[in-house]
Each structure stands twice: as structure tokens, then as C-alpha cells.
Scaffold this active site. Structure first.
Site, PDB file in Angstrom:
ATOM      1  N   GLY A 199     141.825  88.845  41.405  1.00  0.00           N
ATOM      2  CA  GLY A 199     141.027  88.383  42.526  1.00  0.00           C
ATOM      3  C   GLY A 199     141.441  89.114  43.778  1.00  0.00           C
ATOM      4  O   GLY A 199     142.564  89.614  43.873  1.00  0.00           O
ATOM      5  N   GLN A 240     142.392  90.759  52.634  1.00  0.00           N
ATOM      6  CA  GLN A 240     143.494  91.493  52.018  1.00  0.00           C
ATOM      7  C   GLN A 240     143.319  93.002  52.136  1.00  0.00           C
ATOM      8  O   GLN A 240     144.269  93.756  51.923  1.00  0.00           O
ATOM      9  CB  GLN A 240     143.646  91.102  50.548  1.00  0.00           C
ATOM     10  N   CYS A 254     150.323  87.211  44.055  1.00  0.00           N
ATOM     11  CA  CYS A 254     149.361  87.636  45.062  1.00  0.00           C
ATOM     12  C   CYS A 254     149.499  89.123  45.261  1.00  0.00           C
ATOM     13  O   CYS A 254     150.615  89.621  45.345  1.00  0.00           O
ATOM     14  CB  CYS A 254     149.637  86.894  46.362  1.00  0.00           C
ATOM     15  N   LEU A 255     148.373  89.797  45.340  1.00  0.00           N
ATOM     16  CA  LEU A 255     148.442  91.224  45.603  1.00  0.00           C
ATOM     17  C   LEU A 255     148.994  91.485  46.995  1.00  0.00           C
ATOM     18  O   LEU A 255     149.531  92.531  47.247  1.00  0.00           O
ATOM     19  CB  LEU A 255     147.060  91.873  45.438  1.00  0.00           C
ATOM     20  N   HIS A 260     142.743  80.409  45.039  1.00  0.00           N
ATOM     21  CA  HIS A 260     143.654  81.349  45.703  1.00  0.00           C
ATOM     22  C   HIS A 260     142.885  82.244  46.678  1.00  0.00           C
ATOM     23  O   HIS A 260     143.310  82.439  47.822  1.00  0.00           O
ATOM     24  CB  HIS A 260     144.358  82.190  44.630  1.00  0.00           C
ATOM     25  N   GLU A 261     141.744  82.768  46.242  1.00  0.00           N
ATOM     26  CA  GLU A 261     140.959  83.664  47.116  1.00  0.00           C
ATOM     27  C   GLU A 261     140.319  82.906  48.271  1.00  0.00           C
ATOM     28  O   GLU A 261     140.273  83.412  49.396  1.00  0.00           O
ATOM     29  CB  GLU A 261     139.919  84.433  46.311  1.00  0.00           C
ATOM     30  N   HIS A 276     142.884  82.474  50.831  1.00  0.00           N
ATOM     31  CA  HIS A 276     143.027  83.702  51.626  1.00  0.00           C
ATOM     32  C   HIS A 276     141.999  83.752  52.751  1.00  0.00           C
ATOM     33  O   HIS A 276     142.330  84.094  53.887  1.00  0.00           O
ATOM     34  CB  HIS A 276     142.856  84.948  50.764  1.00  0.00           C
TER      35      HIS A 276
END
Length: 174
Positions: free
Chosen positions: A46, A51, A92-93, A126-127, A130
Site C-alpha cells: 500500500g 508518502q 511502513c514504507l 494503514h493508508e 497516512h
């Protein structure tokens, strides 16, 4: 499609609440394509627009399941939640929650609703977090959060800036 640099912990855009998309146009569709391309190059499941430094309510999720297929989330909102929760390792990226139905616009600006559960629901939550300026460790205890931040700072010692270039793997030979 373009692979974009990732914004890392400390970048102000990660703590910013993203602005709603007023109109889905070609620029937004290109952003969606870039999100998918960057997410896949970084081996993520995701990615939210902030990000990659774009403070708009756009995210993508692809956990490899066919139903529902990869999700484009423009102006997403969780509209219904189950009482069930799931705990799992979170990553998380850029450095687990309650599940339910998600409503969003697709890449053509059409409203849709998807019922997601398990791993895909965690990725969607999660997204959306963000897009609200929330990072996964904000859900952890102060002690666990402090330990993760200390580990992050140690790993980043001597490195400057908040951007990470993503390099896709070369395509295999035919």
C-alpha cells in the site's frame, strides 16, 4: 508511470492531513499510476500520496488478492466497522486496527464501496491513517513508540534528509 522518492519519518508531509481531491482528472490518474509503480518497486502492499510528497487524499493497496482487486482509494472513508480486531506485525514504507467497509472514488472518479477484511483491511486502514497524518506507531504504547523511534534514529545516524530513492528491480531476461 514514474517511480517516485519516498518521504521518510521526519518529513513534515507525513504528519499533514491530506486535502480531498476536488476532481478526478488525468493528473490524479497519473498520481495513482505513480503510486502503484512506486509501491511495487519498493515491494510494499500500500502507498498513500503523502508518502511521495503529495498531500492529497489518494492511496493504493495491492496485497495480491484478486477479490477485491487492487484498490484505488481517492477520498476514502471507512463507513462501517466490525467489532472484530486483528493484531499483526505492522510495517511502513515510510517507517492494526478495526475493519469494515471502505467507500472511495476509483481512478475514474466513480464512487464505490469495498468490503475488506484481514490483511487487506489492515493495509487499507494503514493508508487512510497516512492520509490523516497518522503513522502506525502512533497506535502503540509510548514505551514501544520510543523504542522504535530510538531504533530509527540509530539506523539513520549520519544520514541527512527525509527522502529515499526507490530503484525498481530490472526486468528479467527473456
Amino acid at each position: 508511470m514514474t517511480v517516485r522518492s519516498l518521504h521518510l519519518l521526519g518529513s513534515p508531509v507525513l504528519r499533514q492531513r491530506s486535502a480531498p481531491v476536488a476532481r478526478v482528472d488525468d493528473a490524479v490518474r497519473r498520481l495513482v499510476d505513480d503510486l502503484f509503480e512506486t509501491m511495487r518497486a519498493a515491494k510494499g502492499v500500500g502507498l498513500a500520496a503523502n508518502q511521495i510528497g503529495v498531500a492529497q487524499r489518494v492511496a493504493v493497496v495491492d496485497v495480491g488478492e484478486e477479490h477485491p482487486p487492487p484498490l484505488v482509494l481517492i477520498n476514502p472513508a471507512i463507513v462501517e466497522r466490525s467489532a472484530e480486531t486483528e493484531i499483526g506485525e505492522e510495517g511502513c514504507l515510510s517507517i492494526p486496527e478495526i475493519f469494515g467497509d471502505v467507500e472511495a472514488l476509483d481512478r475514474d472518479g466513480q464512487r464505490y464501496r469495498a468490503e475488506v477484511g484481514g490483511y487487506k483491511a489492515r493495509a487499507v486502514q494503514h493508508e487512510i491513517d497516512h492520509l490523516d497524518g497518522v503513522l502506525f506507531f502512533d497506535h502503540l504504547s509510548a514505551v514501544k513508540r520510543s523504542l522504535l523511534v530510538a531504533k530509527w534514529k540509530k539506523a539513520r545516524k549520519g544520514k541527512k534528509g527525509y527522502l529515499k530513492d526507490v530503484t525498481p528491480e530490472p526486468a528479467g531476461e527473456l
